[in-house]
Design a protein around this motif. Structure first.
Motif, PDB file in Angstrom:
ATOM      1  N   LYS A 126       0.833  -1.206   0.000  1.00 17.60           N
ATOM      2  CA  LYS A 126       0.000   0.000   0.000  1.00 17.60           C
ATOM      3  C   LYS A 126       0.866   1.254   0.000  1.00 17.60           C
ATOM      4  N   ILE A 127       1.856   1.291   0.900  1.00 18.88           N
ATOM      5  CA  ILE A 127       2.749   2.457   0.950  1.00 18.88           C
ATOM      6  C   ILE A 127       3.607   2.505  -0.316  1.00 18.88           C
ATOM      7  N   ALA A 128       3.999   1.350  -0.803  1.00 15.57           N
ATOM      8  CA  ALA A 128       4.780   1.322  -2.039  1.00 15.57           C
ATOM      9  C   ALA A 128       3.995   1.948  -3.189  1.00 15.57           C
ATOM     10  N   ARG A 129       2.698   1.643  -3.244  1.00 17.44           N
ATOM     11  CA  ARG A 129       1.874   2.230  -4.310  1.00 17.44           C
ATOM     12  C   ARG A 129       1.749   3.736  -4.133  1.00 17.44           C
ATOM     13  N   GLU A 130       1.676   4.192  -2.890  1.00 19.94           N
ATOM     14  CA  GLU A 130       1.615   5.640  -2.638  1.00 19.94           C
ATOM     15  C   GLU A 130       2.907   6.326  -3.091  1.00 19.94           C
ATOM     16  N   VAL A 131       4.027   5.648  -2.882  1.00 15.61           N
ATOM     17  CA  VAL A 131       5.306   6.217  -3.342  1.00 15.61           C
ATOM     18  C   VAL A 131       5.325   6.297  -4.860  1.00 15.61           C
ATOM     19  N   PHE A 132       4.851   5.241  -5.519  1.00 15.84           N
ATOM     20  CA  PHE A 132       4.799   5.268  -6.976  1.00 15.84           C
ATOM     21  C   PHE A 132       3.864   6.369  -7.478  1.00 15.84           C
ATOM     22  N   GLU A 133       2.750   6.557  -6.790  1.00 15.48           N
ATOM     23  CA  GLU A 133       1.829   7.609  -7.208  1.00 15.48           C
ATOM     24  C   GLU A 133       2.476   8.989  -7.075  1.00 15.48           C
ATOM     25  N   GLY A 134       3.230   9.177  -6.000  1.00 14.38           N
ATOM     26  CA  GLY A 134       3.947  10.439  -5.858  1.00 14.38           C
ATOM     27  C   GLY A 134       4.972  10.638  -6.959  1.00 14.38           C
ATOM     28  N   GLY A 135       5.643   9.551  -7.320  1.00 10.48           N
ATOM     29  CA  GLY A 135       6.602   9.656  -8.417  1.00 10.48           C
ATOM     30  C   GLY A 135       5.933   9.884  -9.754  1.00 10.48           C
ATOM     31  N   LEU A 136       4.714   9.327  -9.959  1.00 10.25           N
ATOM     32  CA  LEU A 136       4.013   9.505 -11.219  1.00 10.25           C
ATOM     33  C   LEU A 136       3.658  10.965 -11.462  1.00 10.25           C
ATOM     34  N   LYS A 137       3.352  11.692 -10.407  1.00 13.15           N
ATOM     35  CA  LYS A 137       3.053  13.114 -10.553  1.00 13.15           C
ATOM     36  C   LYS A 137       4.284  13.901 -11.002  1.00 13.15           C
ATOM     37  N   ARG A 138       5.437  13.414 -10.617  1.00 12.40           N
ATOM     38  CA  ARG A 138       6.672  14.139 -10.905  1.00 12.40           C
ATOM     39  C   ARG A 138       7.391  13.621 -12.143  1.00 12.40           C
ATOM     40  N   PHE A 139       7.269  12.321 -12.400  1.00 14.57           N
ATOM     41  CA  PHE A 139       7.978  11.705 -13.522  1.00 14.57           C
ATOM     42  C   PHE A 139       7.012  10.937 -14.415  1.00 14.57           C
ATOM     43  N   GLY A 140       5.839  11.505 -14.631  1.00 18.43           N
ATOM     44  CA  GLY A 140       4.821  10.828 -15.430  1.00 18.43           C
ATOM     45  C   GLY A 140       5.196  10.643 -16.880  1.00 18.43           C
ATOM     46  N   GLU A 141       6.149  11.402 -17.374  1.00 21.32           N
ATOM     47  CA  GLU A 141       6.578  11.274 -18.763  1.00 21.32           C
ATOM     48  C   GLU A 141       7.909  10.542 -18.894  1.00 21.32           C
ATOM     49  N   SER A 142       8.355   9.913 -17.819  1.00 19.67           N
ATOM     50  CA  SER A 142       9.596   9.144 -17.851  1.00 19.67           C
ATOM     51  C   SER A 142       9.266   7.683 -18.143  1.00 19.67           C
ATOM     52  N   MET A 143       9.717   7.211 -19.282  1.00 17.82           N
ATOM     53  CA  MET A 143       9.421   5.836 -19.674  1.00 17.82           C
ATOM     54  C   MET A 143       9.960   4.816 -18.673  1.00 17.82           C
ATOM     55  N   PRO A 144      11.219   4.922 -18.191  1.00 21.06           N
ATOM     56  CA  PRO A 144      11.695   3.928 -17.214  1.00 21.06           C
ATOM     57  C   PRO A 144      10.845   3.892 -15.942  1.00 21.06           C
ATOM     58  N   PHE A 145      10.443   5.066 -15.453  1.00 15.37           N
ATOM     59  CA  PHE A 145       9.619   5.071 -14.240  1.00 15.37           C
ATOM     60  C   PHE A 145       8.266   4.425 -14.500  1.00 15.37           C
ATOM     61  N   VAL A 146       7.659   4.771 -15.623  1.00 13.05           N
ATOM     62  CA  VAL A 146       6.352   4.206 -15.955  1.00 13.05           C
ATOM     63  C   VAL A 146       6.443   2.690 -16.051  1.00 13.05           C
ATOM     64  N   LYS A 147       7.509   2.191 -16.655  1.00 10.17           N
ATOM     65  CA  LYS A 147       7.668   0.737 -16.759  1.00 10.17           C
ATOM     66  C   LYS A 147       7.775   0.088 -15.385  1.00 10.17           C
ATOM     67  N   GLU A 148       8.545   0.722 -14.475  1.00 11.47           N
ATOM     68  CA  GLU A 148       8.683   0.167 -13.126  1.00 11.47           C
ATOM     69  C   GLU A 148       7.335   0.136 -12.408  1.00 11.47           C
ATOM     70  N   TYR A 149       6.568   1.195 -12.549  1.00 13.47           N
ATOM     71  CA  TYR A 149       5.259   1.249 -11.892  1.00 13.47           C
ATOM     72  C   TYR A 149       4.333   0.179 -12.464  1.00 13.47           C
TER      73      TYR A 149
END
Length: 762
Positions: free
Chosen positions: A429-452
């Protein structure tokens, strides 16, 4: 002079020295009162060297020039140059020696002592230590008890650090000579220590020892020499082996960061070979002496390979195994001073501290790296992992808060904490919250999107994963979204979705990127393949690509499917780059000097002597023009193979589907050979040809398939033999035309000339 503590490497302990200034060195020369007209060239070289070291501080060639010129300056002006240089190259023993001797020439004894104190313990260069010993002997009167005691202390200090050097012979000889007036036991002990050390000219020491023992007592000398004989012989054998290994090593090489040169690779290879040799204990030393020998070799190795993190780590590991934690920590401290920004070394140091229950020191390593104005994100990632191991759940979260507000925050930091929360803390649950926070900041980063997306698929929450795909595709740039669409379709293939959902996603992908799969066949290939199992053969898949439009593959994901540019079975269709092509312009329209037949518009061929013009034939007749249309070729003609286009012109090539295209600046064609000029001149012009245009490949194929083998005659020596008998050599000579130069050695030409003479006149 007592040297009690080891200064930090990479830092000059000036203690009264003038700090390194930004005043150009050449300006010191200009104000030295020695400048003449002849010195202008030297000043220019100095200025150029200063500019080079400003750009590349490790430019050793320029630094060497500056140091050489500084030796001609007064020490007050040269001191800045030495300090600058030695701050960058703290293990350059030769230049420490020059610095100290320069100070000594001005009788600045306090400065000399400070120079030696700054470098001796960290720079085991034999020339430097010899100069230090000479300095101590020069300032002490050996005829006084106090002076003699100081000199003896200096000898013992020097031998304690560099006695194992292969070039320490002179120091041993001076030490033994100094002790000649001491007790016999002291002198004999010094001889024995020297004879066990493999070094240059050890035979001289043995001969001197033999003479000395015989002068003391011939009876005792025989027994002692026999006792020392095997160790001396072993030292000679090891010396020869060690010398062979050290001959290629540049021990005075200035240490620079690795640059990948062959010279550097060779030096590293030689040092490693020597280290392996020493660890093999060729002298059969006891463990303590072996440890001393190997550590001494490592200490000399890092003088040259000062910027090689792997050498430092090996050094520390060996010291850890042989001498313990505290000694290894000192090696790591030296290494971290030498390479303050090397992450590999510092991470290894932190792990070393953590393994040996030194968590505080390990934390200090990470904090030191974070003092950088823009620390590497990997430091935060490793710091979070360390904090989780040593401080529990809250440890990495504290580090993450610092990293998130720092100047070097990257998507990897969010992914690292999310992984810790999901896989270590078991809290998705907390891991998903961290990913959501990163998505707001790195939503156009392909490597981040793939990890999520990977994380969500591992949760087996198909509906939430589909929703995440939809959210990402809404905000992600369309021109970069093809890998995400492909991953979305693969998810539908493997998640057990119904055929309608699969088809719907495939159609949406084709709509977003119609250039990738206009026929839909590649979607079917992707749908039906599994691991290394494919529904079509390689050749079939290649044939699918023939009907596909060009695809730009530069920005697509290599790991994705064919449709995303990776290629089915790693197959990629090569397309020409049409962006550099230009429209064709006939040279005759832009070059007024080009001869053109105004009636036909044809350009004559270019021979070795210029344009061809035959009597009775209009200039250029029979030569197809460049750029002038031919019947049935769409108004664009192919260039004549024998015509020479001018430099900077255009050349016609065959493009996609046989369409002609023109490339700028073609390679020049050779001129038409003279022996072909008559043939080209009598050929009919191309516009007179009204027949069908043959297929060149078909013609070549027919010619290739013709069987040219002469059939065997049933009667050996039949008709051909009789014909040859009729045309004897004598008859051929009689039938030769008048004026023909007979050559008895050229049978073929003579026969041909005779046969031509028989042909009827036209």
């Amino acid at each position: 002079m007592n040297i009690k503590e080891e200064p930090k490497e990479g830092h000059n302990n000036n203690n009264g020295h003038t700090s390194a200034s930004s005043v150009p060195i050449s300006s010191h020369l200009q104000h030295s009162g020695k400048l003449k007209r002849a010195d202008q060239e030297r000043i220019q070289k100095m200025d150029l060297a200063e500019q080079k070291v400003e750009v590349d501080k490790y430019d050793t060639e320029s630094w060497t020039l500056l140091i050489m010129e500084s030796q001609n300056l007064p020490i007050d002006r040269a001191r800045d140059v030495y300090n600058k240089f030695l701050k960058i190259f703290p293990t350059a023993g030769r230049y420490w020696k020059q610095y100290a001797e320069h100070e000594l020439s001005s009788k600045n004894y306090d400065k000399v002592a400070e120079v030696y104190k700054s470098c001796l313990l960290t720079c085991l260069n034999i020339d430097l230590w010899r100069s230090y010993l000479s300095y101590i002997r020069s300032i002490n009167d050996e005829n006084t008890p106090q002076g003699k005691a100081e000199v003896k202390k200096a000898f013992e200090f020097v031998l304690n650090h560099v006695k194992l050097d292969i070039s320490s012979t002179q120091i041993w000889q001076d030490y033994i000579q100094f002790l000649k007036y001491e007790q016999v036991g002291v002198v004999r002990k010094a001889y024995h220590q020297a004879l066990e050390n493999p070094m240059h000219n050890i035979d001289l020491i043995y001969k001197d020892y033999e003479a000395w023992e015989n002068s003391m007592s011939k009876t005792l000398a025989t027994a002692l020499l026999q006792e020392r004989g095997p160790k001396y012989a072993n030292a000679k054998v090891v010396y020869r082996e060690r010398k062979a290994l050290m001959d290629g090593i540049l021990r005075n090489m200035i240490a620079r960061p690795p640059r990948g040169s062959l010279k550097e690779e060779h030096q590293v290879r030689l040092w490693r070979r020597l280290l392996t040799f020493e660890k093999g204990n060729p002298q059969r030393l006891d463990p303590n002496l072996l440890k001393t020998r190997v550590i001494f070799t490592y200490s000399q190795c890092v003088l040259c390979l000062y910027h090689y993190a792997d050498i430092w780590i090996e050094f520390a590991n060996y010291v850890m195994e042989s001498s313990g934690v505290e000694a290894a920590a000192k090696v790591y401290d030296r290494a971290s001073s030498a390479l303050p920004n090397n992450l590999l070394l510092h991470f290894a140091y932190a792990d070393f501290n953590e393994m040996n229950k030194r968590s505080t020191q390990a934390k200090e390593v990470f904090e030191k790296l974070l003092q950088n104005p823009s620390p590497d994100p990997l430091v935060y990632v490793q710091y979070m992992r360390f904090a989780r191991r040593t401080e529990g759940v809250e440890g990495p979260r504290k580090v993450f808060k610092r990293a998130r507000t720092g100047p070097s925050c990257s998507y990897e930091i969010f992914v690292a904490l999310a992984h810790i929360e999901a896989y270590v803390n078991k809290n998705p649950k907390i891991a998903r919250e961290v990913f959501e926070g990163g998505l707001k900041r790195f939503g156009e980063s392909m490597p981040f999107v793939k990890e999520y997306l990977t994380f969500m698929k591992q949760l087996n929450e198909d509906n939430n994963t589909r929703a995440l795909y939809e959210r990402i595709l809404i905000t992600f740039p369309k021109e970069k979204s093809l890998p995400i669409w492909t991953d979305f379709t693969n998810f539908e293939y493997t998640s057990g979705g119904d055929i309608e959902s699969i088809t719907k996603v495939e159609k949406r992908r084709t709509t977003a990127h119609p250039e990738t799969d206009p026929t839909g066949v590649f979607s079917l290939v992707e749908r039906y393949k599994f691991l290394d199992l494919w529904p079509s053969t390689d050749k079939e898949i290649e044939s699918f690509a023939w009907t596909a439009p060009p695809v730009h593959v530069d920005d697509l994901d290599e790991s994705s499917s064919y449709i995303s540019g990776g290629g089915v079975k790693k197959t990629r269709v090569t397309r020409p780059d049409l962006s550099t092509m230009i429209l064709y312009k006939p040279d005759s329209l832009t070059n007024p000097d080009m001869p053109v037949n105004m009636d036909t518009g044809l350009v004559p061929p270019i021979g070795q002597n210029g344009p061809i013009g035959m009597p009775g034939v209009p200039p250029g007749v029979g030569v197809p023009p460049q750029g002038v249309g031919m019947p049935g070729v769409g108004g664009v003609g192919m260039p004549h193979p024998f015509s020479m286009p001018p430099q900077g012109g255009v050349q016609q090539q065959q493009g996609i589907g046989g369409a002609p295209v023109f490339l700028a600046n073609p390679p020049p064609l050779p001129p038409l050979p003279d022996f072909l000029i008559p043939l080209v001149s009598i050929l009919p012009p191309p516009h007179l040809y009204i027949g069908p245009i043959p297929d060149p490949e078909a013609v070549i194929g027919l010619l290739r398939d013709i069987n040219l083998t002469r059939p065997s005659s049933p009667e050996r020596g039949g008709r051909n033999k009789r014909k040859l008998e009729e045309d004897s050599d004598d008859e051929i000579e009689e039938k030769m035309p008048v004026g023909h130069n007979k050559n008895p050695n050229d049978v073929y030409r003579n026969r041909q000339a005779a046969r031509l003479s028989k042909m009827p006149k036209m």
